[in-house]
Design a protein around this motif. Sequence first.
Motif, PDB file in Angstrom:
ATOM      1  N   UNK A 119      -2.656   9.894   7.473  1.00  0.00           N
ATOM      2  CA  UNK A 119      -2.250   8.580   6.980  1.00  0.00           C
ATOM      3  C   UNK A 119      -3.446   7.646   6.973  1.00  0.00           C
ATOM      4  N   UNK A 120      -3.354   6.615   6.132  1.00  0.00           N
ATOM      5  CA  UNK A 120      -4.311   5.517   6.127  1.00  0.00           C
ATOM      6  C   UNK A 120      -3.671   4.333   6.832  1.00  0.00           C
ATOM      7  N   UNK A 121      -4.505   3.538   7.483  1.00  0.00           N
ATOM      8  CA  UNK A 121      -3.986   2.427   8.277  1.00  0.00           C
ATOM      9  C   UNK A 121      -4.936   1.247   8.203  1.00  0.00           C
ATOM     10  N   UNK A 122      -4.370   0.052   8.027  1.00  0.00           N
ATOM     11  CA  UNK A 122      -5.111  -1.185   8.242  1.00  0.00           C
ATOM     12  C   UNK A 122      -4.607  -1.769   9.564  1.00  0.00           C
ATOM     13  N   UNK A 123      -5.342  -1.565  10.661  1.00  0.00           N
ATOM     14  CA  UNK A 123      -4.844  -2.014  11.970  1.00  0.00           C
ATOM     15  C   UNK A 123      -4.631  -3.522  12.054  1.00  0.00           C
ATOM     16  N   UNK A 129       0.152   4.084   5.775  1.00  0.00           N
ATOM     17  CA  UNK A 129       0.553   4.775   4.545  1.00  0.00           C
ATOM     18  C   UNK A 129       0.388   6.272   4.744  1.00  0.00           C
ATOM     19  N   UNK A 130       1.469   6.996   4.717  1.00  0.00           N
ATOM     20  CA  UNK A 130       1.432   8.450   4.866  1.00  0.00           C
ATOM     21  C   UNK A 130       0.979   9.077   3.554  1.00  0.00           C
ATOM     22  N   UNK A 185      -6.972   7.445  -3.242  1.00  0.00           N
ATOM     23  CA  UNK A 185      -5.948   6.410  -3.060  1.00  0.00           C
ATOM     24  C   UNK A 185      -5.575   5.781  -4.393  1.00  0.00           C
ATOM     25  N   UNK A 186      -6.527   5.694  -5.323  1.00  0.00           N
ATOM     26  CA  UNK A 186      -6.236   5.098  -6.634  1.00  0.00           C
ATOM     27  C   UNK A 186      -5.140   5.857  -7.378  1.00  0.00           C
ATOM     28  N   UNK A 187      -5.165   7.181  -7.288  1.00  0.00           N
ATOM     29  CA  UNK A 187      -4.182   7.993  -8.009  1.00  0.00           C
ATOM     30  C   UNK A 187      -3.078   8.526  -7.108  1.00  0.00           C
ATOM     31  N   UNK A 188      -3.282   8.427  -5.792  1.00  0.00           N
ATOM     32  CA  UNK A 188      -2.326   8.949  -4.802  1.00  0.00           C
ATOM     33  C   UNK A 188      -2.056  10.429  -5.026  1.00  0.00           C
ATOM     34  N   UNK A 189      -3.117  11.181  -5.336  1.00  0.00           N
ATOM     35  CA  UNK A 189      -2.977  12.621  -5.582  1.00  0.00           C
ATOM     36  C   UNK A 189      -4.123  13.383  -4.929  1.00  0.00           C
ATOM     37  N   UNK A 190      -3.879  14.687  -4.708  1.00  0.00           N
ATOM     38  CA  UNK A 190      -4.896  15.617  -4.241  1.00  0.00           C
ATOM     39  C   UNK A 190      -5.389  16.455  -5.424  1.00  0.00           C
ATOM     40  N   UNK A 191      -6.627  16.884  -5.343  1.00  0.00           N
ATOM     41  CA  UNK A 191      -7.156  17.845  -6.305  1.00  0.00           C
ATOM     42  C   UNK A 191      -8.205  18.705  -5.604  1.00  0.00           C
ATOM     43  N   UNK A 192      -8.451  19.882  -6.179  1.00  0.00           N
ATOM     44  CA  UNK A 192      -9.450  20.789  -5.627  1.00  0.00           C
ATOM     45  C   UNK A 192     -10.815  20.521  -6.251  1.00  0.00           C
ATOM     46  N   UNK A 367     -14.226  -4.040  11.997  1.00  0.00           N
ATOM     47  CA  UNK A 367     -14.099  -5.381  11.414  1.00  0.00           C
ATOM     48  C   UNK A 367     -12.835  -5.429  10.584  1.00  0.00           C
ATOM     49  N   UNK A 368     -12.005  -6.439  10.846  1.00  0.00           N
ATOM     50  CA  UNK A 368     -10.724  -6.502  10.159  1.00  0.00           C
ATOM     51  C   UNK A 368     -10.887  -6.928   8.706  1.00  0.00           C
ATOM     52  N   UNK A 369      -9.865  -6.625   7.911  1.00  0.00           N
ATOM     53  CA  UNK A 369      -9.906  -6.988   6.497  1.00  0.00           C
ATOM     54  C   UNK A 369      -8.486  -7.159   5.991  1.00  0.00           C
ATOM     55  N   UNK A 370      -8.373  -7.694   4.764  1.00  0.00           N
ATOM     56  CA  UNK A 370      -7.088  -7.882   4.088  1.00  0.00           C
ATOM     57  C   UNK A 370      -6.786  -6.745   3.113  1.00  0.00           C
ATOM     58  N   UNK A 371      -7.600  -5.730   3.082  1.00  0.00           N
ATOM     59  CA  UNK A 371      -7.395  -4.612   2.160  1.00  0.00           C
ATOM     60  C   UNK A 371      -6.105  -3.893   2.557  1.00  0.00           C
ATOM     61  N   UNK A 372      -5.174  -3.807   1.622  1.00  0.00           N
ATOM     62  CA  UNK A 372      -3.876  -3.209   1.908  1.00  0.00           C
ATOM     63  C   UNK A 372      -3.872  -1.727   1.555  1.00  0.00           C
ATOM     64  N   UNK A 373      -3.150  -0.933   2.338  1.00  0.00           N
ATOM     65  CA  UNK A 373      -2.998   0.485   2.032  1.00  0.00           C
ATOM     66  C   UNK A 373      -1.621   0.791   1.471  1.00  0.00           C
ATOM     67  N   UNK A 374      -0.781  -0.206   1.372  1.00  0.00           N
ATOM     68  CA  UNK A 374       0.563   0.003   0.873  1.00  0.00           C
ATOM     69  C   UNK A 374       0.579   0.044  -0.649  1.00  0.00           C
ATOM     70  N   UNK A 375       1.597   0.712  -1.199  1.00  0.00           N
ATOM     71  CA  UNK A 375       1.699   0.858  -2.653  1.00  0.00           C
ATOM     72  C   UNK A 375       2.122  -0.472  -3.284  1.00  0.00           C
TER      73      UNK A 375
END
Length: 375
Positions: A119-123, A129-130, A185-192, A367-375
């Motif tokens: 998962x990604x996390x903004x503490x 985000x799983x 994260x931009x596409x929310x997909x995996x690729x090889x 360092x904290x930020x406002x960058x969100x990991x939610x869709x």
Amino acid sequence: MEINTTNLPADVLREILGRLPVKSLVRFRCVCKSWDALIRSPEFINLHLNKSEEEKYNIILIMRLIKNANKNVLSFHSNNETLDTIAPDLEVPIFPDFGAVLLGPSNGIVCIVDGDHICLCNPAMREFRRLPDCPFEYPQDFYRDREDLGFGYDPISNDYKVIRLVMLSHVDDYTYQVRAEIYSLNTNTWRELVNTPQQNLYNDSISISFRESLHWPLVDRILTFHLNSEEFTTIEYPDQGGIPRLGVRCLAVLEESLALITCICDDSDSDSNSNYLRFVDDNKYKSIDVWLIKEYGVQESWTKMFSMRSLADIPLSLPLSFRKDEEELFIQSIDGQFISCVLRHCQQLRKYNVYKHYPGGVVLSYRESLVSVQE
């Protein structure tokens, strides 16, 4: 006395808000629609991130396993000699029963990994985000022997990426294959990925992000992956006369350079992987050396900066990281306690009343930020 902010010029308001902590800004989104739109805008998020970089204010973020509660938490500590707790623990809800690994941070985002669960996390914003499960299957008669992951930010594509290197071993012989799988994260997909280097992934350390590339300390060299070009390269260790073949190796960043930390045991002459595993379990180091590569990618520019000796009586586990902008190395003892060594000043050891309780996590200068990991 009430303060009327409606008469403030927009640029002055942005400048004031851009210096506030994330917790306050999240609350201020409720003031009015215009403030909410401003604080959520990409331009303001970047402004706040740049202000955070300029202030050079960072805290210590630690992934800890609370044994009696069977849960993982992120704990927030002051960046001083006491490591005081400065905020409530943030429980990691996705991995309640295991000791997870912490990767990053990149622009205030961290990646939390436990096997197939990522998962990604903004503490600072307390967001998780799983990631979707990786969909790829492996060849018949091969099993997943081990894997290494990395996480970083590609500023050119404005994308956060997770890469997973998987070493597949054959059930009947010693042959292996290495697969590389990348998440966007931009596409929310995996690729090889193609053209994956067939390197033995045996190591006991995690990756770090430096110069927009990920770095893994392998047995005989450092494997790198450029986040934009998505190409692999390698960096050679210092001359093998200076680095024994086996021992614990970790990477970090010190003085804006890539740093190599080597932990050498008394009987490190052996060259078997079983002995390599035993070194990590013995926890008796005769030395911990710190090397810096002065010219990135050039083997001849490795320089040994510090060397800690006579450590055989200290039950240490893996090194963790450097305190930001200081020559102080965090180490974990075998019982989970945090210890630091001030490298330049008589190699003074400090013990903290902070326990992590399992190997594999990382102490991060965050360092904290406002960058969100939610869709």
